[in-house]
Design an enzyme around this catalytic site. Structure first.
Site, PDB file in Angstrom:
ATOM      1  N   HIS A 232       0.842  -1.202   0.000  1.00 17.88           N
ATOM      2  CA  HIS A 232       0.000   0.000   0.000  1.00 17.88           C
ATOM      3  C   HIS A 232       0.870   1.241   0.000  1.00 17.88           C
ATOM      4  O   HIS A 232       2.002   1.221   0.487  1.00 17.88           O
ATOM      5  CB  HIS A 232      -0.911   0.014   1.234  1.00 17.88           C
TER       6      HIS A 232
ATOM      7  N   HIS B 135       0.804   5.105   1.390  1.00 15.32           N
ATOM      8  CA  HIS B 135       0.124   6.090   2.237  1.00 15.32           C
ATOM      9  C   HIS B 135       0.040   7.420   1.495  1.00 15.32           C
ATOM     10  O   HIS B 135       1.023   7.853   0.885  1.00 15.32           O
ATOM     11  CB  HIS B 135       0.925   6.353   3.519  1.00 15.32           C
TER      12      HIS B 135
HETATM   13  P1  AMP Z   1       2.126   0.298   7.370  1.00 12.49           P
HETATM   14  O1  AMP Z   1       2.581   0.460   8.801  1.00 12.49           O
HETATM   15  O2  AMP Z   1       2.898   1.114   6.379  1.00 12.49           O
HETATM   16  O3  AMP Z   1       2.048  -1.169   7.001  1.00 12.49           O
HETATM   17  O4  AMP Z   1       0.668   0.907   7.327  1.00 12.49           O
HETATM   18  C1  AMP Z   1      -0.479   0.193   7.645  1.00 12.49           C
HETATM   19  C2  AMP Z   1      -1.565   1.203   7.857  1.00 12.49           C
HETATM   20  O5  AMP Z   1      -2.789   0.511   7.805  1.00 12.49           O
HETATM   21  C3  AMP Z   1      -1.511   1.917   9.204  1.00 12.49           C
HETATM   22  O6  AMP Z   1      -1.414   3.327   8.987  1.00 12.49           O
HETATM   23  C4  AMP Z   1      -2.826   1.539   9.864  1.00 12.49           C
HETATM   24  O7  AMP Z   1      -3.401   2.596  10.574  1.00 12.49           O
HETATM   25  C5  AMP Z   1      -3.680   1.147   8.687  1.00 12.49           C
HETATM   26  N1  AMP Z   1      -4.734   0.198   8.977  1.00 12.49           N
HETATM   27  C6  AMP Z   1      -4.634  -0.970   9.658  1.00 12.49           C
HETATM   28  N2  AMP Z   1      -5.823  -1.592   9.701  1.00 12.49           N
HETATM   29  C7  AMP Z   1      -6.698  -0.800   9.016  1.00 12.49           C
HETATM   30  C8  AMP Z   1      -8.085  -0.887   8.704  1.00 12.49           C
HETATM   31  N3  AMP Z   1      -8.830  -1.925   9.106  1.00 12.49           N
HETATM   32  N4  AMP Z   1      -8.653   0.110   7.986  1.00 12.49           N
HETATM   33  C9  AMP Z   1      -7.915   1.175   7.589  1.00 12.49           C
HETATM   34  N5  AMP Z   1      -6.610   1.311   7.839  1.00 12.49           N
HETATM   35  C10 AMP Z   1      -6.002   0.347   8.551  1.00 12.49           C
END
Ligand code: AMP
Ligand code: ZN
Length: 141
Positions: free
Chosen positions: A104, A106
């Site tokens: 993903h 951000h």
């Molecule tokens: P990363 O640490 O780069 O893997 O980012 C993962 C992101 O996913 C974090 O910013 C979390 O807040 C977000 N996240 C985790 N679970 C969910 C969810 N169910 N819906 C939306 N965002 C999520």
């Protein structure tokens, strides 16, 4: 269109509609939704529909599709929320702070003095060291 999936992955569950999200956008290869732990209002994620953990294993065309979706979301964030700036961030591996091993990007709106720890001061590198690493990387590209 079929995608690789992982039954234990939270983003695969969102893609499959098994858990809810604030969906912004979707196409064949990607989905975008709001991050539930926003660093600033408007923090969103552009996500591959298929389960590929990191940049080195995702097919290039899917990565390109995720980048296009991130751009669409960033344009909306910029025009609608008018932040001071926007960072696009994509983490690979625990050492990079990746907590969800499903690729993903951000889309992070920035606000003055928001204390988001992404920016750093310039510190000149050692030329010989840069050159040594450059040679090693060039050799495998
Ligand atoms: P990363 O640490 O780069 O893997 O980012 C993962 C992101 O996913 C974090 O910013 C979390 O807040 C977000 N996240 C985790 N679970 C969910 C969810 N169910 N819906 C939306 N965002 C999520
Ligand atoms: Zn997944």
């Amino acid at each position: 269109m079929s995608h690789p999936t992982d039954g234990n992955c939270i983003f695969c569950k969102i893609v499959a509609g098994q858990i809810p999200c604030f969906k912004l956008f979707e196409d064949d290869a990607t989905i975008a939704f709001m991050d539930i732990n926003p660093v600033n209002p408007g923090h969103a994620l552009a996500v591959a529909k298929g389960h590929w953990p990191t940049v080195d294993v995702i097919p290039a065309d899917v990565l390109a599709a995720v980048a296009r979706t991130a751009q669409q979301v960033a344009k909306a964030v910029i025009s609608e929320l008018k932040p001071n700036g926007v960072n696009l961030l994509q983490a690979n591996g625990e050492g990079a702070g990746q907590s969800v091993p499903h690729l993903h990007i951000h889309v992070m709106p920035r606000r003055p003095n928001d204390q988001v720890a992404l920016n750093w001061d310039y510190k000149p590198g050692n030329k010989a060291e840069i050159e040594t690493i450059w040679k090693r990387l060039k050799a495998v590209l």
